[in-house]
Structure formats: C-alpha cells, structure tokens
Design a protein around this motif. Structure first.
Motif, PDB file in Angstrom:
ATOM      1  N   CYS A   1      12.811   6.959  10.451  1.00  0.00           N
ATOM      2  CA  CYS A   1      13.398   6.675  11.763  1.00  0.00           C
ATOM      3  C   CYS A   1      12.865   5.407  12.421  1.00  0.00           C
ATOM      4  O   CYS A   1      13.517   4.858  13.305  1.00  0.00           O
ATOM      5  CB  CYS A   1      13.171   7.862  12.700  1.00  0.00           C
ATOM      6  SG  CYS A   1      14.083   9.333  12.207  1.00  0.00           S
TER       7      CYS A   1
ATOM      8  N   SER B   1       8.299   7.570  16.415  1.00  0.00           N
ATOM      9  CA  SER B   1       8.251   9.013  16.652  1.00  0.00           C
ATOM     10  C   SER B   1       8.485   9.369  18.117  1.00  0.00           C
ATOM     11  O   SER B   1       8.746  10.517  18.433  1.00  0.00           O
ATOM     12  CB  SER B   1       6.909   9.597  16.199  1.00  0.00           C
ATOM     13  OG  SER B   1       5.844   8.988  16.910  1.00  0.00           O
TER      14      SER B   1
ATOM     15  N   CYS C   1      17.164   4.799  15.787  1.00  0.00           N
ATOM     16  CA  CYS C   1      17.692   5.969  15.083  1.00  0.00           C
ATOM     17  C   CYS C   1      18.466   6.827  16.084  1.00  0.00           C
ATOM     18  O   CYS C   1      17.941   7.146  17.154  1.00  0.00           O
ATOM     19  CB  CYS C   1      16.523   6.759  14.481  1.00  0.00           C
ATOM     20  SG  CYS C   1      16.944   7.917  13.183  1.00  0.00           S
TER      21      CYS C   1
ATOM     22  N   CYS D   1      10.637   9.350  21.498  1.00  0.00           N
ATOM     23  CA  CYS D   1      12.053   9.302  21.849  1.00  0.00           C
ATOM     24  C   CYS D   1      12.432   7.966  22.501  1.00  0.00           C
ATOM     25  O   CYS D   1      13.442   7.356  22.145  1.00  0.00           O
ATOM     26  CB  CYS D   1      12.390  10.480  22.764  1.00  0.00           C
ATOM     27  SG  CYS D   1      14.139  10.692  23.090  1.00  0.00           S
TER      28      CYS D   1
ATOM     29  N   PHE E   1       8.909  11.204   8.753  1.00  0.00           N
ATOM     30  CA  PHE E   1       9.848  11.015   9.857  1.00  0.00           C
ATOM     31  C   PHE E   1       9.766   9.591  10.395  1.00  0.00           C
ATOM     32  O   PHE E   1      10.788   8.930  10.592  1.00  0.00           O
ATOM     33  CB  PHE E   1       9.557  12.031  10.974  1.00  0.00           C
ATOM     34  CG  PHE E   1      10.509  11.924  12.136  1.00  0.00           C
ATOM     35  CD1 PHE E   1      11.715  12.596  12.116  1.00  0.00           C
ATOM     36  CD2 PHE E   1      10.193  11.145  13.242  1.00  0.00           C
ATOM     37  CE1 PHE E   1      12.601  12.494  13.190  1.00  0.00           C
ATOM     38  CE2 PHE E   1      11.066  11.035  14.314  1.00  0.00           C
ATOM     39  CZ  PHE E   1      12.280  11.709  14.280  1.00  0.00           C
ATOM     40  N   GLU E   2       8.554   9.101  10.630  1.00  0.00           N
ATOM     41  CA  GLU E   2       8.394   7.738  11.150  1.00  0.00           C
ATOM     42  C   GLU E   2       8.931   6.693  10.176  1.00  0.00           C
ATOM     43  O   GLU E   2       9.523   5.706  10.590  1.00  0.00           O
ATOM     44  CB  GLU E   2       6.933   7.447  11.482  1.00  0.00           C
ATOM     45  CG  GLU E   2       6.531   7.940  12.843  1.00  0.00           C
ATOM     46  CD  GLU E   2       5.324   7.218  13.406  1.00  0.00           C
ATOM     47  OE1 GLU E   2       4.423   6.807  12.637  1.00  0.00           O
ATOM     48  OE2 GLU E   2       5.287   7.068  14.639  1.00  0.00           O
TER      49      GLU E   2
ATOM     50  N   CYS F   1      20.255  10.219  17.649  1.00  0.00           N
ATOM     51  CA  CYS F   1      19.783  11.608  17.714  1.00  0.00           C
ATOM     52  C   CYS F   1      20.215  12.400  16.477  1.00  0.00           C
ATOM     53  O   CYS F   1      19.429  13.157  15.918  1.00  0.00           O
ATOM     54  CB  CYS F   1      20.292  12.285  18.981  1.00  0.00           C
ATOM     55  SG  CYS F   1      19.498  11.692  20.482  1.00  0.00           S
TER      56      CYS F   1
ATOM     57  N   CYS G   1      17.963  18.102  20.467  1.00  0.00           N
ATOM     58  CA  CYS G   1      17.499  17.797  19.104  1.00  0.00           C
ATOM     59  C   CYS G   1      16.555  18.869  18.547  1.00  0.00           C
ATOM     60  O   CYS G   1      16.679  19.272  17.392  1.00  0.00           O
ATOM     61  CB  CYS G   1      16.812  16.434  19.079  1.00  0.00           C
ATOM     62  SG  CYS G   1      17.904  15.051  19.442  1.00  0.00           S
TER      63      CYS G   1
ATOM     64  N   CYS H   1      18.012  11.434  13.694  1.00  0.00           N
ATOM     65  CA  CYS H   1      16.671  12.004  13.890  1.00  0.00           C
ATOM     66  C   CYS H   1      16.648  13.464  13.451  1.00  0.00           C
ATOM     67  O   CYS H   1      15.713  13.905  12.770  1.00  0.00           O
ATOM     68  CB  CYS H   1      16.245  11.891  15.352  1.00  0.00           C
ATOM     69  SG  CYS H   1      15.805  10.229  15.886  1.00  0.00           S
TER      70      CYS H   1
ATOM     71  N   LEU I   1      12.711   5.380  19.796  1.00  0.00           N
ATOM     72  CA  LEU I   1      13.838   5.659  18.907  1.00  0.00           C
ATOM     73  C   LEU I   1      15.162   5.255  19.545  1.00  0.00           C
ATOM     74  O   LEU I   1      16.049   4.728  18.878  1.00  0.00           O
ATOM     75  CB  LEU I   1      13.864   7.144  18.532  1.00  0.00           C
ATOM     76  CG  LEU I   1      12.731   7.600  17.615  1.00  0.00           C
ATOM     77  CD1 LEU I   1      12.581   9.104  17.667  1.00  0.00           C
ATOM     78  CD2 LEU I   1      12.969   7.107  16.197  1.00  0.00           C
TER      79      LEU I   1
ATOM     80  N   CYS J   1       9.640  12.783  19.787  1.00  0.00           N
ATOM     81  CA  CYS J   1      11.044  13.146  19.601  1.00  0.00           C
ATOM     82  C   CYS J   1      11.178  14.670  19.454  1.00  0.00           C
ATOM     83  O   CYS J   1      10.404  15.306  18.737  1.00  0.00           O
ATOM     84  CB  CYS J   1      11.549  12.438  18.344  1.00  0.00           C
ATOM     85  SG  CYS J   1      13.117  13.040  17.696  1.00  0.00           S
TER      86      CYS J   1
ATOM     87  N   ASN K   1      16.909  13.557   9.595  1.00  0.00           N
ATOM     88  CA  ASN K   1      15.660  13.117   8.980  1.00  0.00           C
ATOM     89  C   ASN K   1      14.542  14.130   9.173  1.00  0.00           C
ATOM     90  O   ASN K   1      13.729  14.343   8.271  1.00  0.00           O
ATOM     91  CB  ASN K   1      15.255  11.754   9.533  1.00  0.00           C
ATOM     92  CG  ASN K   1      16.179  10.647   9.064  1.00  0.00           C
ATOM     93  OD1 ASN K   1      16.780  10.724   8.000  1.00  0.00           O
ATOM     94  ND2 ASN K   1      16.303   9.614   9.869  1.00  0.00           N
TER      95      ASN K   1
END
Length: 127
Positions: A88, A91, A106, A93, A84-85, A108, A16, A111, A96, A53, A114
């Motif tokens: 998704c 924050s 969310c 991984c 982002f938060e 990958c 990612c 993510c 998520l 993430c 976004n």
C-alpha cells in the motif's frame, strides 16, 4: 469470489476494518453483529485518519484470533504490517489517502484487499 474480493465488496457498505473482519467471518468465533461492533470505531482508521488504517487493524485482529497466541508479541504481526506497507505504500490512513500530499497511495478497497491477502499469507506461514 475470493476472500479479498469479498472484502472489497463489503467495503461498499461497511468501514475498512469491518470489511476485513466480515471477510473472515466464516473462520472467526464471533457472530456478524459482534464483528461489526468490534470494528465500528475504526472507520477512517484509528483516531480519525491520524493513525493506523482500519483495514490493517482488522487484519491484525483476525491474525491474532486465528493464530491463537494469547501472550507476548505475535511474530507474524510484524510481517503482516510490513507486507501491508509494501503493498500500500504506508500504514496511516491519512498517508494512504494522500490528505496532506494530494496523492492517494492506495484506495480503501485496495487497502482491504491487501490486508486480507496479507492475513492469508501469514496464516499460510503458520501451517
């Protein structure tokens, strides 16, 4: 193909963080190999899913380079994180991916998209 779609496409063959960094390769002062090395340890987020993430880490790196700020806290960094938060749902991984809850917040690819969109939003606010 827009930048966020490019990032999602790059995610198919990179982690990612690398996908986000490579999506901005045309704007960054580093070659592809350097970007791959820079993002290589952030597959499955920071600390093997326990931390931030990888897409968000890549986005923060891109923002730091492109905002050209060299000292102190970058004010747009907090906004990027919040954006982002909001998009998704978390924050980290592990959160998520829903490792503990069994409910993915969310993917990958999302993510990565976004994170790239959050960078673009913050870069727009710098102009």
């Amino acid at each position: 193909m827009n930048r966020s779609e490019l990032g999602a496409s790059l995610k198919r063959s990179h982690n990612c963080c690398q996908a986000v960094l490579l999506a901005f390769e045309d704007k960054l002062p580093y070659d592809k190999e350097s970007l791959l090395m820079l993002g290589s340890t952030f597959g499955s987020g920071m600390g093997g899913m326990m931390g931030t993430c990888g897409a968000l880490i890549g986005a923060e790196m891109v923002l730091g380079i492109l905002s050209k700020q060299t000292r102190g806290m970058n004010p747009v960094s907090r906004k990027l994180f919040q954006t982002f938060e909001e998009k998704c749902g978390a924050s980290r991984c592990i959160d998520l991916k829903g490792v503990v809850t069994g409910h993915m917040l969310c993917s990958c690819e999302d993510c990565v998209k976004n994170a790239i969109e959050a960078v673009d939003d913050q870069l727009g606010s710098l102009s």
